[in-house]
Design a protein around this motif. Structure first.
Motif, PDB file in Angstrom:
ATOM      1  N   HIS A   1     -10.765  -9.186   5.473  1.00 34.96           N
ATOM      2  CA  HIS A   1     -10.972 -10.635   5.566  1.00 34.96           C
ATOM      3  C   HIS A   1      -9.860 -11.233   6.420  1.00 34.96           C
ATOM      4  O   HIS A   1      -8.686 -10.887   6.264  1.00 34.96           O
ATOM      5  CB  HIS A   1     -10.917 -11.284   4.182  1.00 34.96           C
ATOM      6  CG  HIS A   1     -12.215 -11.256   3.447  1.00 34.96           C
ATOM      7  ND1 HIS A   1     -13.358 -11.867   3.911  1.00 34.96           N
ATOM      8  CD2 HIS A   1     -12.562 -10.686   2.265  1.00 34.96           C
ATOM      9  CE1 HIS A   1     -14.337 -11.683   3.064  1.00 34.96           C
ATOM     10  NE2 HIS A   1     -13.890 -10.957   2.050  1.00 34.96           N
ATOM     11  N   GLY A   2     -10.224 -12.146   7.301  1.00 33.58           N
ATOM     12  CA  GLY A   2      -9.216 -12.788   8.125  1.00 33.58           C
ATOM     13  C   GLY A   2      -8.205 -13.570   7.308  1.00 33.58           C
ATOM     14  O   GLY A   2      -7.038 -13.690   7.681  1.00 33.58           O
ATOM     15  N   SER A   3      -8.638 -14.098   6.156  1.00 31.39           N
ATOM     16  CA  SER A   3      -7.758 -14.904   5.310  1.00 31.39           C
ATOM     17  C   SER A   3      -7.082 -14.089   4.213  1.00 31.39           C
ATOM     18  O   SER A   3      -6.422 -14.669   3.333  1.00 31.39           O
ATOM     19  CB  SER A   3      -8.565 -16.032   4.659  1.00 31.39           C
ATOM     20  OG  SER A   3      -9.622 -15.497   3.869  1.00 31.39           O
ATOM     21  N   ALA A   4      -7.224 -12.776   4.240  1.00 32.03           N
ATOM     22  CA  ALA A   4      -6.675 -11.934   3.174  1.00 32.03           C
ATOM     23  C   ALA A   4      -5.157 -12.053   3.108  1.00 32.03           C
ATOM     24  O   ALA A   4      -4.472 -12.080   4.133  1.00 32.03           O
ATOM     25  CB  ALA A   4      -7.062 -10.480   3.398  1.00 32.03           C
ATOM     26  N   ASN A   5      -4.616 -12.105   1.880  1.00 30.35           N
ATOM     27  CA  ASN A   5      -3.176 -12.077   1.715  1.00 30.35           C
ATOM     28  C   ASN A   5      -2.695 -10.630   1.654  1.00 30.35           C
ATOM     29  O   ASN A   5      -3.465  -9.695   1.885  1.00 30.35           O
ATOM     30  CB  ASN A   5      -2.764 -12.868   0.460  1.00 30.35           C
ATOM     31  CG  ASN A   5      -3.339 -12.273  -0.829  1.00 30.35           C
ATOM     32  OD1 ASN A   5      -3.704 -11.101  -0.886  1.00 30.35           O
ATOM     33  ND2 ASN A   5      -3.405 -13.087  -1.866  1.00 30.35           N
ATOM     34  N   TYR A   6      -1.421 -10.445   1.335  1.00 27.48           N
ATOM     35  CA  TYR A   6      -0.872  -9.086   1.373  1.00 27.48           C
ATOM     36  C   TYR A   6      -1.559  -8.159   0.365  1.00 27.48           C
ATOM     37  O   TYR A   6      -1.717  -6.955   0.622  1.00 27.48           O
ATOM     38  CB  TYR A   6       0.642  -9.124   1.138  1.00 27.48           C
ATOM     39  CG  TYR A   6       1.058  -9.419  -0.282  1.00 27.48           C
ATOM     40  CD1 TYR A   6       1.436  -8.388  -1.149  1.00 27.48           C
ATOM     41  CD2 TYR A   6       1.084 -10.727  -0.773  1.00 27.48           C
ATOM     42  CE1 TYR A   6       1.821  -8.660  -2.453  1.00 27.48           C
ATOM     43  CE2 TYR A   6       1.467 -10.997  -2.062  1.00 27.48           C
ATOM     44  CZ  TYR A   6       1.836  -9.962  -2.901  1.00 27.48           C
ATOM     45  OH  TYR A   6       2.190 -10.230  -4.191  1.00 27.48           O
TER      46      TYR A   6
ATOM     47  N   ALA B   1       0.827  -1.211   0.000  1.00 32.07           N
ATOM     48  CA  ALA B   1       0.000   0.000   0.000  1.00 32.07           C
ATOM     49  C   ALA B   1       0.858   1.256   0.000  1.00 32.07           C
ATOM     50  O   ALA B   1       0.540   2.245  -0.670  1.00 32.07           O
ATOM     51  CB  ALA B   1      -0.919  -0.013   1.226  1.00 32.07           C
ATOM     52  N   ARG B   2       1.962   1.212   0.718  1.00 31.28           N
ATOM     53  CA  ARG B   2       2.861   2.376   0.801  1.00 31.28           C
ATOM     54  C   ARG B   2       3.554   2.640  -0.534  1.00 31.28           C
ATOM     55  O   ARG B   2       3.796   3.793  -0.902  1.00 31.28           O
ATOM     56  CB  ARG B   2       3.906   2.120   1.890  1.00 31.28           C
ATOM     57  CG  ARG B   2       4.853   3.301   2.143  1.00 31.28           C
ATOM     58  CD  ARG B   2       4.155   4.436   2.890  1.00 31.28           C
ATOM     59  NE  ARG B   2       5.070   5.430   3.414  1.00 31.28           N
ATOM     60  CZ  ARG B   2       5.663   6.390   2.703  1.00 31.28           C
ATOM     61  NH1 ARG B   2       5.447   6.483   1.421  1.00 31.28           N
ATOM     62  NH2 ARG B   2       6.466   7.249   3.282  1.00 31.28           N
TER      63      ARG B   2
ATOM     64  N   ASN C   1      -9.535 -10.926  -2.668  1.00 35.16           N
ATOM     65  CA  ASN C   1      -8.493 -10.004  -2.217  1.00 35.16           C
ATOM     66  C   ASN C   1      -8.542  -8.675  -2.965  1.00 35.16           C
ATOM     67  O   ASN C   1      -8.111  -7.648  -2.436  1.00 35.16           O
ATOM     68  CB  ASN C   1      -7.111 -10.646  -2.397  1.00 35.16           C
ATOM     69  CG  ASN C   1      -6.828 -11.693  -1.345  1.00 35.16           C
ATOM     70  OD1 ASN C   1      -6.717 -11.397  -0.162  1.00 35.16           O
ATOM     71  ND2 ASN C   1      -6.734 -12.939  -1.781  1.00 35.16           N
ATOM     72  N   ASN C   2      -9.080  -8.689  -4.179  1.00 35.61           N
ATOM     73  CA  ASN C   2      -9.177  -7.459  -4.964  1.00 35.61           C
ATOM     74  C   ASN C   2     -10.386  -6.615  -4.571  1.00 35.61           C
ATOM     75  O   ASN C   2     -10.570  -5.507  -5.088  1.00 35.61           O
ATOM     76  CB  ASN C   2      -9.237  -7.783  -6.455  1.00 35.61           C
ATOM     77  CG  ASN C   2      -7.946  -8.404  -6.950  1.00 35.61           C
ATOM     78  OD1 ASN C   2      -6.867  -8.046  -6.503  1.00 35.61           O
ATOM     79  ND2 ASN C   2      -8.045  -9.349  -7.876  1.00 35.61           N
TER      80      ASN C   2
ATOM     81  N   VAL D   1      -4.823  -7.102   2.022  1.00 30.40           N
ATOM     82  CA  VAL D   1      -4.566  -6.119   3.070  1.00 30.40           C
ATOM     83  C   VAL D   1      -4.291  -4.745   2.460  1.00 30.40           C
ATOM     84  O   VAL D   1      -4.812  -3.724   2.926  1.00 30.40           O
ATOM     85  CB  VAL D   1      -3.375  -6.562   3.952  1.00 30.40           C
ATOM     86  CG1 VAL D   1      -2.966  -5.444   4.905  1.00 30.40           C
ATOM     87  CG2 VAL D   1      -3.736  -7.821   4.733  1.00 30.40           C
ATOM     88  N   ALA D   2      -3.499  -4.718   1.398  1.00 32.11           N
ATOM     89  CA  ALA D   2      -3.208  -3.452   0.730  1.00 32.11           C
ATOM     90  C   ALA D   2      -4.483  -2.809   0.196  1.00 32.11           C
ATOM     91  O   ALA D   2      -4.663  -1.591   0.272  1.00 32.11           O
ATOM     92  CB  ALA D   2      -2.208  -3.672  -0.403  1.00 32.11           C
ATOM     93  N   ASN D   3      -5.380  -3.640  -0.330  1.00 28.01           N
ATOM     94  CA  ASN D   3      -6.641  -3.115  -0.848  1.00 28.01           C
ATOM     95  C   ASN D   3      -7.478  -2.525   0.274  1.00 28.01           C
ATOM     96  O   ASN D   3      -8.092  -1.450   0.126  1.00 28.01           O
ATOM     97  CB  ASN D   3      -7.418  -4.217  -1.560  1.00 28.01           C
ATOM     98  CG  ASN D   3      -8.532  -3.677  -2.425  1.00 28.01           C
ATOM     99  OD1 ASN D   3      -8.302  -3.212  -3.541  1.00 28.01           O
ATOM    100  ND2 ASN D   3      -9.750  -3.707  -1.914  1.00 28.01           N
ATOM    101  N   ALA D   4      -7.524  -3.207   1.426  1.00 19.24           N
ATOM    102  CA  ALA D   4      -8.291  -2.713   2.571  1.00 19.24           C
ATOM    103  C   ALA D   4      -7.711  -1.396   3.089  1.00 19.24           C
ATOM    104  O   ALA D   4      -8.448  -0.481   3.478  1.00 19.24           O
ATOM    105  CB  ALA D   4      -8.307  -3.762   3.679  1.00 19.24           C
ATOM    106  N   ILE D   5      -6.397  -1.296   3.102  1.00 20.60           N
ATOM    107  CA  ILE D   5      -5.749  -0.039   3.504  1.00 20.60           C
ATOM    108  C   ILE D   5      -6.126   1.074   2.528  1.00 20.60           C
ATOM    109  O   ILE D   5      -6.399   2.212   2.927  1.00 20.60           O
ATOM    110  CB  ILE D   5      -4.226  -0.214   3.574  1.00 20.60           C
ATOM    111  CG1 ILE D   5      -3.849  -1.138   4.740  1.00 20.60           C
ATOM    112  CG2 ILE D   5      -3.527   1.136   3.723  1.00 20.60           C
ATOM    113  CD1 ILE D   5      -2.384  -1.536   4.765  1.00 20.60           C
TER     114      ILE D   5
END
Length: 353
Positions: A303-308, A28-29, A285-286, A311-315
């Motif tokens: 999502h608890g099972s989300a990959n990196y 995300a950064r 994840n997308n 996670v970046a998408n959620a951020i």
């Protein structure tokens, strides 16, 4: 001045733990150089992951706590331990103004309970709602509630419509998002009393920045002919899980079909570019990152099972909500709704004015 979002992250939430979260932060950064983070959790575990992504060291503050909310923990238990857990501390960072938004992949019920107690609901909102973006043939659609409230009255559904419309305007830049209520049919006479009453109220609220377009059915959700789908949390959660299960079924069925024979494998090689596009479109994840709307602060559920990537998408969802000042937009729409809703009563009290 442009806002530089600061996101408080529950590093211990989720199935994978700090590894996926820190890797997601790094991704995300790279996409958004203005992001800053506060990480809450086991300092030793977090430090080991940060060493793999050293560019983050200048933009991350780590807050140590060995306590975390377990997946099986009841909301009532989680509330009692909120102040010392990674989830509770992340939410309190938003409450104290230390961060603009909080993110966790942990226990959804506990996250809602802690967030509601710490941040409180906005004036005019009876219950917060969990909203997310669902993929369709056209573009992503905002859907809420997805599980925060199993039973809702008409007023709750109207409030969800107001919040979902503000979310859609923020994400897609629409002036008047198309809003529909999820129902068992499109006819006005179908559905529960709560749905019919909510529909009547929304038809009268033409002054709001949305276009209410009646009812939609579950089999039409993927068409993309609506911008916001409103439902109670019971129906919404079932619809969401059914859609996710169907997506997995389709991908598994295609995988089995393309490996059943040599001819099928040859067909797979020719079809691979198109199948990759399908995989990207259906990959949860997308589309990761559900938002608790209606609180005096932003909280995003991953999502608890989300990959990196997830996670970046959620951020990214959290940062977008911060920049678009979604809380202010919801408050303004609610004020407008209440002003018009009480206007007839005011007119009766003051007939000479």
């Amino acid at each position: 001045m442009a806002v530089s979002p600061r996101i408080a992250i529950d590093a211990m939430g989720g199935d994978i733990g700090p590894a996926a979260l820190v890797a997601g932060m790094a991704r995300a950064r790279r996409q958004d150089k203005s992001l800053r983070f506060d990480l809450f959790g086991d300092e030793a575990l977090i430090a080991a992951e940060l060493e793999k992504h050293r560019p983050l060291l200048d933009v991350v503050t780590v807050h140590h706590t060995p306590d975390q909310i377990k997946a099986s923990e009841k909301p009532s238990q989680a509330i009692r331990r909120a102040k010392t857990t990674s989830m509770g501390m992340a939410i309190n960072a938003v409450k104290d103004g230390q961060a603009h938004a909080a993110l966790s992949g942990g226990n959804t019920g506990a996250l809602m309970a802690i967030a509601k107690l710490a941040l409180r609901t906005m004036p005019g909102i009876d219950r917060p709602a969990l909203a997310a973006l669902l993929p369709t043939l056209e573009r992503d659609v905002v859907m809420l509630d997805l599980g925060a409230n199993t039973e809702c009255d008409a007023q709750n559904l109207v409030q969800f419509a107001v919040m979902g419309s503000a979310y859609s305007r923020s994400v897609f830049g629409l002036d008047r998002p198309r809003v529909k209520l999820l129902n068992i049919g499109t006819e006005e006479l179908k559905g529960t009393d709560e749905l019919k009453e909510a529909a009547a109220m929304l038809r009268e609220a033409s002054y709001l920045p949305m276009l209410f377009d009646g009812f939609t059915e579950g089999d039409k959700l993927a068409r993309g002919d609506v911008d916001v789908v409103v439902c109670d949390g019971f129906s919404g959660n079932i619809a969401l899980k059914t859609a996710e299960g169907t997506a997995r079924f389709i991908t598994d069925l295609l995988r089995r079909a393309f490996t059943s024979s040599l001819r099928s494998k040859a067909g797979f090689a020719l079809s691979k570019p198109a199948l990759n596009l399908l995989k990207v479109h259906l990959d949860p994840n997308n589309h990761n990152g559900a938002v608790f709307l209606g609180l005096n602060g932003l909280v995003v559920k991953s999502h608890g099972s989300a990959n990196y990537k997830g996670v970046a998408n959620a951020i990214g969802v959290a940062a977008s909500m911060v920049r678009n000042d979604i809380t202010r937009k919801i408050a303004e729409d609610l004020d407008d709704f209440r002003a018009h809703a009480f206007a007839p009563e005011a007119a009766l009290e003051n007939p000479g004015e």
